[in-house]
Design an enzyme around this catalytic site. Structure first.
Site, PDB file in Angstrom:
ATOM      1  N   HIS A   1      -4.383   3.016   4.271  1.00 44.46           N
ATOM      2  CA  HIS A   1      -3.712   3.404   5.459  1.00 44.46           C
ATOM      3  C   HIS A   1      -4.501   3.914   6.706  1.00 44.46           C
ATOM      4  CE1 HIS A   1      -0.329   4.719   7.480  1.00 44.46           C
ATOM      5  NE2 HIS A   1      -0.831   6.101   7.690  1.00 44.46           N
TER       6      HIS A   1
ATOM      7  N   HIS B   1       4.810  -2.039   2.460  1.00 47.60           N
ATOM      8  CA  HIS B   1       5.794  -2.106   3.295  1.00 47.60           C
ATOM      9  C   HIS B   1       6.381  -3.487   3.706  1.00 47.60           C
ATOM     10  CE1 HIS B   1       2.957  -2.848   6.425  1.00 47.60           C
ATOM     11  NE2 HIS B   1       2.266  -1.797   5.971  1.00 47.60           N
TER      12      HIS B   1
ATOM     13  N   HIS C   1       5.678  -3.609   9.600  1.00 44.87           N
ATOM     14  CA  HIS C   1       4.780  -4.149  10.242  1.00 44.87           C
ATOM     15  C   HIS C   1       3.792  -4.972   9.524  1.00 44.87           C
ATOM     16  CE1 HIS C   1       2.926  -0.602   8.753  1.00 44.87           C
ATOM     17  NE2 HIS C   1       1.783  -0.984   8.946  1.00 44.87           N
TER      18      HIS C   1
END
Length: 264
Positions: free
Chosen positions: A60, A104, A116
């Site tokens: 991340h 995600h 995204h």
């Protein structure tokens, strides 16, 4: 048994707000602790399942989101921003499986928390060989190209559906149920940590049904950027990179990693 774990943050239990995800924002320290405790549950599950070597990649943003002093001692942790050309340092063909934790939905996914593809600030939409793709498919291929199957994907329910559509035989676990981009029906993090440990063990036990995710080349990647000025700075030679419109560039390459570096 060797397992490689790639961890994003948006799909972690208890996370829904952008302020939980970025260094310096109000709820970021809360997000870091939620992330670290869930990672520890993953490592515990893998050790109980018989893993002898575990690499956990912080995938991340800055790549430095875990709280180091709280990390489980049973794994090796890749922290810091690694170049896209070496997205998974330490990965080779000797690994028995991979896991995508806290992921995600792809950019534009409906009812998905923080949807995204790689960067919500840079890319609106990404297609590979004419098919919309997100990080699940792209990272799945990076593992699959080394012969390593993805055994488990966790995140919201949209993430789970995307993973099942992309990755053959994969197990999934939903940490939350998306209501909107920044809203979800949340499971309590303590419940998730208990359940996810069991999901890890079940995924490892069923690993023989999983196949490495390999996207055959040659490759064409269409990227629609967030603004024309981003596209303006991409070199287009009219052959291997073609400006399609104000926001979009089409890239062609036989090498998948080189394609990613050029496009993203």
């Amino acid at each position: 048994m060797k397992i490689y774990v790639s961890v994003d943050m948006e799909g972690i239990a208890g996370i829904a707000l952008p302020e939980q995800l970025k260094r310096g924002d109000y709820f970021y320290q809360e997000g870091r602790h939620l992330l670290t405790h869930e990672v520890n549950a993953i490592v515990e599950g893998l050790l109980e399942a018989g893993a002898t070597e575990i690499i956990v990649k912080d995938a991340h943003a800055t790549g430095y989101n875990f709280v180091p002093e709280l990390l489980h001692p049973g794994a090796l942790y890749c922290m810091g921003a690694s170049p896209l050309a070496e997205r998974f340092p330490g990965l080779d063909e000797s690994f028995d499986g991979a896991m995508l934790i806290g992921y995600h939905g792809m950019a534009g996914a409906k009812r998905a928390v923080r949807d995204h593809t790689f960067s919500s600030a840079s890319y609106q939409h990404v297609e590979l060989n004419g098919k919309p793709v997100g990080e699940i498919a792209l990272d799945g291929h990076l593992f699959g190209a080394r012969g390593v199957p993805v055994l488990l994907v966790t995140g919201d329910d949209a993430t789970c559906r995307e993973a099942e559509a992309e990755l053959e035989g994969v197990s999934v676990y939903a940490t939350k149920y998306a209501v909107a981009r920044h809203a979800a029906l949340m499971k309590a993090p303590q419940q998730v940590r208990a359940e996810i440990r069991e999901a890890v063990k079940e995924a490892v036990a069923g690993r023989k049904r999983c196949k490495p995710h390999v996207i055959p080349g040659p490759y064409e990647m269409l990227v629609r950027y967030m603004s024309t000025d981003i596209a303006d700075f991409k070199y287009c030679d009219g052959d291997r990179s073609v400006r399609v419109d104000g926001l979009s560039v089409l890239y062609r390459d036989d090498d998948f990693t080189r394609l990613l570096v050029r496009a993203l």
